[in-house]
Design an enzyme around this catalytic site. Structure first.
Site, short mmCIF file in Angstrom:
data_model
loop_
_atom_site.label_atom_id
_atom_site.label_comp_id
_atom_site.label_asym_id
_atom_site.label_seq_id
_atom_site.Cartn_x
_atom_site.Cartn_y
_atom_site.Cartn_z
N SER A 8 0.86 -1.19 0.00
CA SER A 8 0.00 0.00 0.00
C SER A 8 0.89 1.24 0.00
O SER A 8 1.71 1.39 -0.90
CB SER A 8 -0.95 -0.04 1.21
OG SER A 8 -1.87 1.03 1.15
N HIS A 35 -2.41 -0.95 -3.48
CA HIS A 35 -3.56 -0.08 -3.31
C HIS A 35 -3.41 1.17 -4.17
O HIS A 35 -2.36 1.81 -4.18
CB HIS A 35 -3.70 0.35 -1.85
CG HIS A 35 -4.15 -0.75 -0.95
ND1 HIS A 35 -4.01 -0.68 0.42
CD2 HIS A 35 -4.73 -1.95 -1.20
CE1 HIS A 35 -4.49 -1.78 0.97
NE2 HIS A 35 -4.92 -2.57 0.00
N ASP A 128 -4.95 -4.45 5.75
CA ASP A 128 -5.34 -5.27 4.60
C ASP A 128 -4.22 -6.27 4.32
O ASP A 128 -3.04 -5.93 4.37
CB ASP A 128 -5.58 -4.39 3.36
CG ASP A 128 -6.19 -5.18 2.21
OD1 ASP A 128 -6.82 -6.22 2.47
OD2 ASP A 128 -6.03 -4.75 1.06
#
Length: 329
Positions: A8, A35, A128
């Protein structure tokens, strides 16, 4: 063997550093979720990964067969999933506020390839990838995380370490040699994936969920999905890692759900502030146009100001809570 990677914040630098270590004859396919916003293309990351090492990187497309020695990147605003021998690209519900999200890729890989999966979690905020890494571990795969001291944003690696337990925790610069060693190992007999992991992988493939599927995963709780307003079911993984799903497919870890609720509260407070300020201005304008400066008009203006001050104080508290949460997660 296949390798699935999640990243991310700070992901571009971390991913280019990782893929630069792969030789041209690398004996595995690599699948990456980084992401990104729905309004970005990801083309700059594809270009960077193609320039960083000897492997070809491309955006994945639906029903695409894959091969070793290639890197497949999740396209913007779409999940990528794995089934035996090919990639699925879906417009399923967001997980942990993201599409593409890391967890759906990791779960699908665990179901399709079991102990042939190597999962890697790199830099990023929140958690996540933790649930997906649990699925990989439960199906016999290998868990690798970037050393939090080596990560620009250590939240995601730290969450995996705390909730899953990493097989290997090391700086990115040392991952290439480790992966080469792991790809040469002899694999044990493959096991059947647990039913709950299969259910969640099928939910992602079908795009829409259904009540029986979600009810089989957990218990309904008195919370609402911040994305669609539906009721949520609570899923407990490991000792105390909590996740939530609604019947339309949205999924959240407890940390992400709290962040989403906080954002919705702030949005509602801003709307309320605007409406009270408009009401106050309208009362004052009506009093002036009618030539009134009575105590009743002044009192109504002052009452509105009390509400306005209270909402501003709540907004300040909400901002401070969000800031503190971001520093500790």
């Amino acid at each position: 063997m296949i390798i699935v990677v999640g990243a991310s914040a700070g992901g571009m630098q971390a991913l280019t550093q990782l893929t630069a270590q792969f030789p041209k004859d690398f004996p595995a396919a690599i699948f990456i979720v980084n992401h990104m916003g729905a309004d970005t293309t990801g083309d700059s990351l594809v270009a960077a990964l193609n320039q960083s090492g000897g492997l070809t990187c491309e955006h994945a497309y639906d029903e695409q067969p894959f091969q070793s020695g290639h890197i497949y990147l999740a396209p913007s605003d779409q999940h990528i999933l794995l089934v035996e021998g090919k990639i699925l690209v879906t417009k399923g519900a967001r997980e942990n506020r993201y599409r593409p999200a890391i967890d759906p890729l990791f779960r699908s890989a665990a179901v399709a390839y079991g102990n042939r999966v190597i999962g890697i979690i790199l830099t990023g905020y929140l958690d996540d990838g933790t649930s997906g890494m649990m699925a990989i571990k439960r199906c016999g795969g290998v868990c690798i995380v970037q050393d939090p001291l080596d990560a620009a944003y250590p939240d995601m690696p730290q969450s995996v370490i705390a909730n899953v337990g990493a097989d290997y925790c090391l700086p990115i610069a040392e991952m290439g040699m480790l992966l080469s060693d792991l790809l040469r190992r002899k694999l044990p007999t493959r096991k059947q994936p647990p039913k709950d992991i299969v259910i969640e992988a099928e939910i992602a493939q079908r795009v829409l969920s259904d009540l029986p599927s979600v009810e089989a995963l957990g218990e309904q709780v008195p919370f609402n999905c911040p994305d669609c307003g539906g009721v949520l079911w609570q899923i407990t993984e490991g000792d105390d890692f909590l996740r939530y799903r609604c019947h339309t497919g949205h999924a959240f870890t407890s940390a992400v759900l709290l962040a989403q609720q906080t954002a919705k509260i702030e949005e509602t407070l801003w709307v309320a502030l605007r409406m009270f300020e408009e009401r106050q201005n309208l009362i004052a304008t009506m009093g002036q146009s009618q030539g009134k400066s009575s105590s009743s008009v002044l009192q109504r203006v002052q009452d509105s100001q009390v509400h306005i001050d209270r909402i501003r104080a709540m907004l300040k508290t909400t901002y401070e809570d969000t800031h503190d949460q971001g520093e500790t997660e």
